[in-house]
Design an enzyme around this catalytic site. Structure first.
Site, PDB file in Angstrom:
ATOM      1  N   ARG A  50      13.926  -5.123 -20.672  1.00  0.00           N
ATOM      2  CA  ARG A  50      13.384  -3.782 -20.385  1.00  0.00           C
ATOM      3  C   ARG A  50      12.367  -3.407 -21.455  1.00  0.00           C
ATOM      4  NH1 ARG A  50      16.018   0.519 -22.000  1.00  0.00           N
ATOM      5  NH2 ARG A  50      18.064  -0.161 -21.280  1.00  0.00           N
ATOM      6  N   TYR A 102      -6.133   9.749  -5.310  1.00  0.00           N
ATOM      7  CA  TYR A 102      -5.185   8.967  -4.529  1.00  0.00           C
ATOM      8  C   TYR A 102      -4.050   9.884  -4.054  1.00  0.00           C
ATOM      9  CZ  TYR A 102      -1.626   5.457  -3.515  1.00  0.00           C
ATOM     10  OH  TYR A 102      -0.663   4.700  -2.907  1.00  0.00           O
ATOM     11  N   LYS A 198      -3.682  -3.705  -6.570  1.00  0.00           N
ATOM     12  CA  LYS A 198      -4.966  -3.786  -5.877  1.00  0.00           C
ATOM     13  C   LYS A 198      -5.794  -4.950  -6.426  1.00  0.00           C
ATOM     14  CE  LYS A 198      -3.090  -0.151  -4.108  1.00  0.00           C
ATOM     15  NZ  LYS A 198      -3.369   1.211  -4.530  1.00  0.00           N
TER      16      LYS A 198
HETATM   17  C1  LIG Z   1      -2.622   2.369  -4.843  1.00  0.00           C
HETATM   18  C2  LIG Z   1      -3.130   3.317  -5.849  1.00  0.00           C
HETATM   19  C3  LIG Z   1      -2.272   3.943  -6.758  1.00  0.00           C
HETATM   20  C4  LIG Z   1      -0.769   3.726  -6.713  1.00  0.00           C
HETATM   21  O1  LIG Z   1      -0.405   2.424  -7.042  1.00  0.00           O
HETATM   22  P1  LIG Z   1       0.898   1.665  -6.458  1.00  0.00           P
HETATM   23  O2  LIG Z   1       0.771   0.329  -7.082  1.00  0.00           O
HETATM   24  O3  LIG Z   1       0.790   1.672  -4.967  1.00  0.00           O
HETATM   25  O4  LIG Z   1       2.072   2.450  -6.942  1.00  0.00           O
HETATM   26  C5  LIG Z   1      -2.818   4.791  -7.705  1.00  0.00           C
HETATM   27  N1  LIG Z   1      -4.142   5.042  -7.739  1.00  0.00           N
HETATM   28  C6  LIG Z   1      -5.006   4.468  -6.880  1.00  0.00           C
HETATM   29  C7  LIG Z   1      -6.454   4.785  -6.973  1.00  0.00           C
HETATM   30  C8  LIG Z   1      -4.521   3.596  -5.904  1.00  0.00           C
HETATM   31  O5  LIG Z   1      -5.383   3.052  -5.032  1.00  0.00           O
END
Ligand SMILES: *Cc1c(COP(=O)(O)O)cnc(C)c1O
Length: 382
Positions: A50, A102, A198
């Protein structure tokens, strides 16, 4: 000498300090929850996963190096990273956040952070100054650029100057461009957050999130929150993101090239009334983006002429897939009003120009002709 960004995706600037001595080219997955002590009061540097794990630590070094920070922390998702950042604040603190964020971040700020006593003031940072909104309780400014899905561009340096003058932290979500195209810490941000799900991961297969900072005190506080709240990225997932980052540069170059070509093609279509891509010279944020980023990314938004055409497109694309998320090698099409922005209040949607004819593309690395042909056949179905 520091490497250039393409090389940083594969090799750390400084290799010392890595715990693996086998010479493995692919960093090993340390699938261990706990680590043996070498003696009383002695540690290998790893005690419990952790707090720290060798594979996660390797990934953190790579991301810190890419963003030009002194420390990066790898979380189990982007939202876990943003939630941890919000733990820096106390009840009574006020945050100025951009209006166009977001959807998950909006949900966090308006429902969880507010409940914890943090006041959220939403401002259009693309057009407005922060000064009139600052009170003695203001602690930070939070933004994304370019924004999702309307691709509004915010001048990071300009906001940073105003924030510094008033002793406010500047937090930038850099998910849309990734460190390959934009480094907010170098433009004056104090904390960068990422959804590593992403572009960093890049293959639509792993959730991950990051915080990065170049400030020792902030790094220490985030580490403390991290080890206490426990949303660390697992060893296997850390390894998948390390592997994803190896091809970040080539993936993004190709995806960006495809996005530019698709934007031009969409502009010439009778079904399309508006194309929003910061790489187009007519985009209002084009020159700001040229100044602060080394590319325009691969996200593009367009508006079709009718709601019927939305349904027809979403149901008839074959190469492109109708799915949430972005930043992967596969091209995805999203309908913001029912997906990413379903929880955003209607007046906010209207203000941002997000209507029921707006579609968003996360352009991948397929052959461009296949993408164009796919949209063309979807548009022309009866
Ligand atoms: C997807 C996204 C998030 C959240 O991320 P997760 O990995 O889905 O928790 C935050 N900010 C932006 C701009 C995103 O595209």
């Amino acid at each position: 000498m520091a490497h250039s960004i393409e090389t940083k995706c594969l090799h750390l600037d400084k290799r010392e300090g890595t715990c693996d001595t086998s010479g493995a080219i692919s960093f090993p997955i340390y699938q261990s929850a706990t680590f043996a002590h070498v003696g009383l009061g002695k540690s290998t540097g790893y005690d419990y996963s952790r707090l720290q794990n060798p594979t996660r630590e390797q990934l953190e070094k790579v991301v810190a190096n890419l963003e030009g920070g002194i420390d990066a922390v790898a979380f189990s998702s982007g939202m876990a990273a943003i939630s941890a950042v919000m733990e820096l604040f106390q009840p009574g603190d006020q945050l100025i956040v951009d209006e166009d964020l977001y959807g998950g971040s909006v949900r966090l700020f308006l429902n969880i952070s507010k409940k914890n006593g943090i006041e959220i003031t939403r401002v259009n940072l693309c057009e407005e100054e922060i000064e009139p909104y600052i009170t003695e309780r203001t602690k930070a400014v939070y933004l994304e650029t370019p924004t999702n899905p309307m691709m509004n561009v915010i001048d990071i340096q300009k906001v940073s100057k105003a924030a510094k003058k008033h002793n406010l932290l500047l937090i930038v979500d850099n998910t849309f461009l990734s460190p390959y195209f934009q480094n907010p810490l170098k433009l004056g941000a104090d904390i960068v957050v990422h959804s590593g799900t992403k572009y960093l991961g890049g293959h639509n297969d792993t959730l991950a999130g990051f915080t990065v900072t170049a400030d020792e005190k902030i790094a220490e506080r985030i580490r403390y929150i991290f080890k206490t709240t426990g949303a660390g990225l697992a060893p296997l997932d850390s390894w998948l993101i390390i592997r994803g980052i190896k091809t970040l540069a080539v993936r993004l170059e190709r995806a960006q090239e495809n996005a530019g070509k698709l934007a031009e093609w969409l502009k010439g279509r009778p079904e399309v009334v508006r194309v929003i891509y910061p790489g187009l010279p007519e985009h209002p944020g084009h020159s700001t983006m040229k100044k602060q980023a080394s590319g325009f990314g691969a996200m593009l938004t367009f508006e079709v002429s009718s709601k019927e055409l939305v349904q027809q497109t979403l149901e008839n694309v074959k190469v492109i897939q109708f799915a949430e998320s972005l930043g992967g090698v596969e091209t995805l099409i999203t309908y913001p009003i029912t997906q990413t922005h379903a929880d955003v209040p209607p007046e906010m949607l209207a203000k941002n120009g997000i209507n029921d004819r707006v579609l968003r593309l996360s352009v991948g690395i397929e052959n461009i002709d296949d993408l164009i042909n796919d949209l063309e056949q979807a548009f022309s179905r009866e």
